[in-house]
Each structure stands twice: as structure tokens, then as C-alpha cells.
Design an enzyme around this catalytic site. Sequence first.
Site, PDB file in Angstrom:
ATOM      1  N   LYS A 140      37.160  44.285  49.718  1.00  0.00           N
ATOM      2  CA  LYS A 140      36.157  43.234  49.730  1.00  0.00           C
ATOM      3  C   LYS A 140      34.926  43.708  48.979  1.00  0.00           C
ATOM      4  O   LYS A 140      34.739  44.928  48.914  1.00  0.00           O
ATOM      5  CB  LYS A 140      35.784  42.797  51.146  1.00  0.00           C
ATOM      6  CG  LYS A 140      35.463  43.922  52.153  1.00  0.00           C
ATOM      7  CD  LYS A 140      34.443  44.973  51.890  1.00  0.00           C
ATOM      8  CE  LYS A 140      33.013  44.590  51.657  1.00  0.00           C
ATOM      9  NZ  LYS A 140      32.142  45.802  51.428  1.00  0.00           N
ATOM     10  N   TYR A 228      30.681  40.300  55.509  1.00  0.00           N
ATOM     11  CA  TYR A 228      31.229  40.439  56.866  1.00  0.00           C
ATOM     12  C   TYR A 228      30.747  39.297  57.768  1.00  0.00           C
ATOM     13  O   TYR A 228      31.477  38.828  58.637  1.00  0.00           O
ATOM     14  CB  TYR A 228      30.814  41.784  57.491  1.00  0.00           C
ATOM     15  CG  TYR A 228      31.527  42.973  56.903  1.00  0.00           C
ATOM     16  CD1 TYR A 228      32.767  43.381  57.389  1.00  0.00           C
ATOM     17  CD2 TYR A 228      30.970  43.691  55.855  1.00  0.00           C
ATOM     18  CE1 TYR A 228      33.424  44.472  56.851  1.00  0.00           C
ATOM     19  CE2 TYR A 228      31.621  44.790  55.303  1.00  0.00           C
ATOM     20  CZ  TYR A 228      32.851  45.170  55.809  1.00  0.00           C
ATOM     21  OH  TYR A 228      33.509  46.252  55.261  1.00  0.00           O
TER      22      TYR A 228
HETATM   23  P1  NAD Z   1      32.416  54.644  45.731  1.00  0.00           P
HETATM   24  O1  NAD Z   1      31.310  54.464  44.759  1.00  0.00           O
HETATM   25  O2  NAD Z   1      32.313  55.733  46.726  1.00  0.00           O
HETATM   26  O3  NAD Z   1      33.797  54.787  44.966  1.00  0.00           O
HETATM   27  C1  NAD Z   1      34.097  54.071  43.814  1.00  0.00           C
HETATM   28  C2  NAD Z   1      35.140  54.812  42.986  1.00  0.00           C
HETATM   29  O4  NAD Z   1      35.299  54.095  41.761  1.00  0.00           O
HETATM   30  C3  NAD Z   1      34.736  56.231  42.641  1.00  0.00           C
HETATM   31  O5  NAD Z   1      35.844  57.075  42.775  1.00  0.00           O
HETATM   32  C4  NAD Z   1      34.324  56.138  41.188  1.00  0.00           C
HETATM   33  O6  NAD Z   1      34.566  57.320  40.462  1.00  0.00           O
HETATM   34  C5  NAD Z   1      35.238  55.017  40.684  1.00  0.00           C
HETATM   35  N1  NAD Z   1      34.725  54.361  39.483  1.00  0.00           N
HETATM   36  C6  NAD Z   1      35.468  54.056  38.409  1.00  0.00           C
HETATM   37  N2  NAD Z   1      34.734  53.489  37.466  1.00  0.00           N
HETATM   38  C7  NAD Z   1      33.486  53.438  37.932  1.00  0.00           C
HETATM   39  C8  NAD Z   1      32.255  52.981  37.380  1.00  0.00           C
HETATM   40  N3  NAD Z   1      32.194  52.421  36.164  1.00  0.00           N
HETATM   41  N4  NAD Z   1      31.149  53.113  38.140  1.00  0.00           N
HETATM   42  C9  NAD Z   1      31.206  53.640  39.375  1.00  0.00           C
HETATM   43  N5  NAD Z   1      32.340  54.101  39.946  1.00  0.00           N
HETATM   44  C10 NAD Z   1      33.468  53.998  39.215  1.00  0.00           C
HETATM   45  O7  NAD Z   1      32.580  53.226  46.456  1.00  0.00           O
HETATM   46  P2  NAD Z   1      33.299  52.926  47.836  1.00  0.00           P
HETATM   47  O8  NAD Z   1      32.292  52.939  48.934  1.00  0.00           O
HETATM   48  O9  NAD Z   1      34.508  53.734  47.999  1.00  0.00           O
HETATM   49  O10 NAD Z   1      33.684  51.376  47.606  1.00  0.00           O
HETATM   50  C11 NAD Z   1      34.790  51.003  46.818  1.00  0.00           C
HETATM   51  C12 NAD Z   1      35.208  49.582  47.198  1.00  0.00           C
HETATM   52  O11 NAD Z   1      35.545  49.564  48.570  1.00  0.00           O
HETATM   53  C13 NAD Z   1      34.124  48.526  47.017  1.00  0.00           C
HETATM   54  O12 NAD Z   1      34.712  47.325  46.599  1.00  0.00           O
HETATM   55  C14 NAD Z   1      33.538  48.361  48.401  1.00  0.00           C
HETATM   56  O13 NAD Z   1      32.991  47.070  48.640  1.00  0.00           O
HETATM   57  C15 NAD Z   1      34.757  48.583  49.255  1.00  0.00           C
HETATM   58  N6  NAD Z   1      34.418  49.117  50.599  1.00  0.00           N
HETATM   59  C16 NAD Z   1      34.976  48.537  51.682  1.00  0.00           C
HETATM   60  C17 NAD Z   1      34.719  49.034  52.947  1.00  0.00           C
HETATM   61  C18 NAD Z   1      35.402  48.445  54.145  1.00  0.00           C
HETATM   62  O14 NAD Z   1      35.020  48.746  55.273  1.00  0.00           O
HETATM   63  N7  NAD Z   1      36.431  47.621  53.959  1.00  0.00           N
HETATM   64  C19 NAD Z   1      33.857  50.112  53.111  1.00  0.00           C
HETATM   65  C20 NAD Z   1      33.315  50.698  51.974  1.00  0.00           C
HETATM   66  C21 NAD Z   1      33.610  50.194  50.719  1.00  0.00           C
END
Ligand code: NAD
Length: 399
Positions: A140, A228
Site C-alpha cells: 500500500k 489506513y
Molecule cells: P524503504 O525506503 O525502507 O525501502 C524501499 C526500497 O526500495 C529500498 O530497498 C530501496 O533501495 C529501494 N529503491 C529502489 N529504487 C529506489 C528509489 N529510486 N528511491 C528510493 N528507494 C528505492 O521503504 P519501506 O518502508 O520498506 O516501504 C516500501 C513500501 O512498503 C512502500 O510502498 C510503503 O508504503 C510500504 N510499507 C508498508 C507497510 C505496511 O505496514 N504494510 C509498512 C511500511 C512500508
Amino acid sequence: MPNRISRRSLLGAAGASAALAPTIASSQGANSQGAAMADNDKIGFAIVGLGKLSLGQLIPGLKVAKGAKLAAVVSGHPEKARRVAAENGLPADAVYGYDDYDRIAKDPRIDVVYIVLPNSMHAEHTIKAFKAGKHVLCEKPMATTTADAEAMIAAAKAAKRHLMIAYRCHYEPQNLDVMRRLRAKSMGKVRQINTTMGRQADLSDPSDVWRLDGKMSGGGALGDMGVYGVSAARYLLNEEPIAVQAWAQTDRADPRFKETEDLINWQFRFPSGVIANGSTSFAYAPTMAFEVICEQGRLDADPAAFYGGNRLTVIKGGQAQPPIPAPPSDQFAREMDWMADVVRGKAPMVSPGEEGLQDMRLMQAILESAAKDGATVKTDWGYKRAVDPAAVVDVPGKA
Ligand code: NAD
């Protein structure tokens, strides 16, 4: 993992969607309820994006899942990907880069591709995975535009594969418990819902940098945390808003809010007469809570959507009962096991792409109203959720 797909719940699903009947009728045999399956029988997941959520929650979740397992990792950082693969017992050829992961089409170990990238990258990678013939579980918010969300749904249909949005609260015991209480009308009719979803964003955290970027996040706090509350109002009531009004308050001198709004408050009107107030911010103390005010009592879920430690207080006749902690469970494992059972044809799809699109359209309506200082935006476009989570997903320890 507790029983999640009881006979009662499968019959509930059949009632909710006749179109699902053939799948449900054949739902005898192995699924992710009960004991863990043999490794060979588990559905293989490729995790795309090795950021905070993947490393902190999803890969650990796959370790305790009963019917799903980690089969591959996809990352733009080969060294990190090789390390994560090695730590999790994956062979070297189960590591892919973003540019060459079309090759997964030929990898029978991968059944489901789980998209865990910044929001603006969800559509491109989802569509790629469908072209490779895989099923997709996508984080999401589903996308950053409704056009992208529609393209993702079209790609799933063209590929004849499942698209599930990772709405973990649809599978989380406390949220399901509240949904069931509301369906039973144990405190009379619902009159009002209040949701507050936000936290302090931090520009020194790379994970928050893209969340504050207009294009990459698609809406700052609203898409990240507010979604959410948008989703909760809908699944708590099992109905859809017909109109929205919203207001935003953003300090443009704050370096975090150059491109996105900070505090957004909205009001949904539902056909039953319920009003749902929602609030989100990237500049207030962390909260993920909702309150449901009924004719004879209140349900206060605070926290309502943390990864663990959620707690429900029931207040009836002015008397608060002792808080009920949510039964311990790994929400991410439950969600991935559910997807695995959908792929097996053993469970109905509860959070399809259409659910993600509905939230996207509502968030767009919120932003449209906020830009017009609270002007009413009609949202009665006739969407109806296909399957009520309360009817099909079991609550641990309850029939
Ligand atoms: P994060 O920034 O920690 O991870 C993102 C990943 O994408 C990293 O590994 C990064 O290297 C990669 N990436 C590739 N291209 C990129 C770019 N151009 N810029 C930045 N990063 C790039 O993020 P996250 O917290 O893991 O979130 C990822 C997804 O998961 C999002 O869509 C977020 O909304 C979702 N999320 C959902 C929940 C949940 O409870 N369901 C919780 C956190 C995050």
C-alpha cells in the site's frame, strides 16, 4: 498459525460473492491453516525491494508462514541482495536485479512477486511481474495515480493472475474482531468513526525522503499513513462513502513539506448516515488509532494498526471494560499465507486491486476537496467490496 479458513467462513465467502463459488467448492485439501506445510508445498515469494519493511517484517514473516516461503530477492543493490539471500538460505541464482528480473518468467520457484518499493514504482514492477506470468502482492498505497492502479488491474486480468494489495489489517485479529462486533450490532448502530494515522517524518531517514517527495509518494502522509484510516472506515462499516470534505494545514517553511501536504483532516459521509472523521499527519506524535461510536457504546482501538501490541477497549453504558490485547500473531505471515491460499484456490481474494483503487480514488477526492478548502466531492460511483473480511478471515481463538 490458528485456523483461518473455517467451513463457516468459506460459506460466508460464498454468500459474499457467488462468482467465487467454484473456488470455494473445491476448497478441500491443503491450505495454510493448521500445521506448517512441507517446504516443497509452500508457495514461493520473490521480494522486490530490500528496504525496511522487507528486511524488518516480510522476510522474518516468511520464516514463520505456514504455506509461503521466500524463493528469491530482487534488488538494485547486488551486494546487499547476495548477503540477504545467503542469510536466508537462497541459492545464488535466486538473486535478481530490477533490470533483469524478466528472467523470473523462467523460474518455477517463484509463484508470487511481492512489490515493496517506493509507491511510484509499484505500477511498473507489478506490470512487469504479470508479464512474467506471476501473481502479485503489492504494498500500500497501491500506486501514486488512479490511472496506474487501473493499469495494474488490467495487467492482472490480461495475465489471468491474482493481484492482491497488502492490506495487513484485513487479516489482523483485532481489526477482524471489531468488524465482527460491528456486523453483530452488539452496541446498536454505528453513528461515528474517528481515525488518526500519523507520525513525525524525518528527512535524515532515506525511507522518509521519498515519502515526502510528491512524485515518489503520491501524497505524503495521506498515502503512507492516512490510507489506513480511509481503508478502516470502509471495512469497519462494510459500506462506501458517498461524499467527502477535507481540509489541509501545511507549514511550507518546514523543509519536510516542500511538495506534500502535512496535516489533512477529512469527513466521509456514508449512505447509512455514519460520518467518519479521518486525520493524518507527518508532523504529529505517532498514532494509528480508531474509535467507533455506536448508539450504546464505543470501541476504542489504540493502537489499532501497529505491527504488534494492538489493544481494544470496549466502553458500554459508560463503563470501560479492561483493554483486550490482540492475540499474538504475525500479521505479515497471515497476509502472505492468505495470498498463498488464494493462489492455491483455497481462499477467496479479500484485498484485490479494486480495493486499492477505491482507496486511491477516495484519497484523490480528499486532496481535491482540501485544495478547494473543504468543498464537497461526490464519491458515490457505485463501488462495492466483493468480499467482507469479517465473513471469511478467522479470528484466532474464535469460531
Ligand atoms: P524503504 O525506503 O525502507 O525501502 C524501499 C526500497 O526500495 C529500498 O530497498 C530501496 O533501495 C529501494 N529503491 C529502489 N529504487 C529506489 C528509489 N529510486 N528511491 C528510493 N528507494 C528505492 O521503504 P519501506 O518502508 O520498506 O516501504 C516500501 C513500501 O512498503 C512502500 O510502498 C510503503 O508504503 C510500504 N510499507 C508498508 C507497510 C505496511 O505496514 N504494510 C509498512 C511500511 C512500508
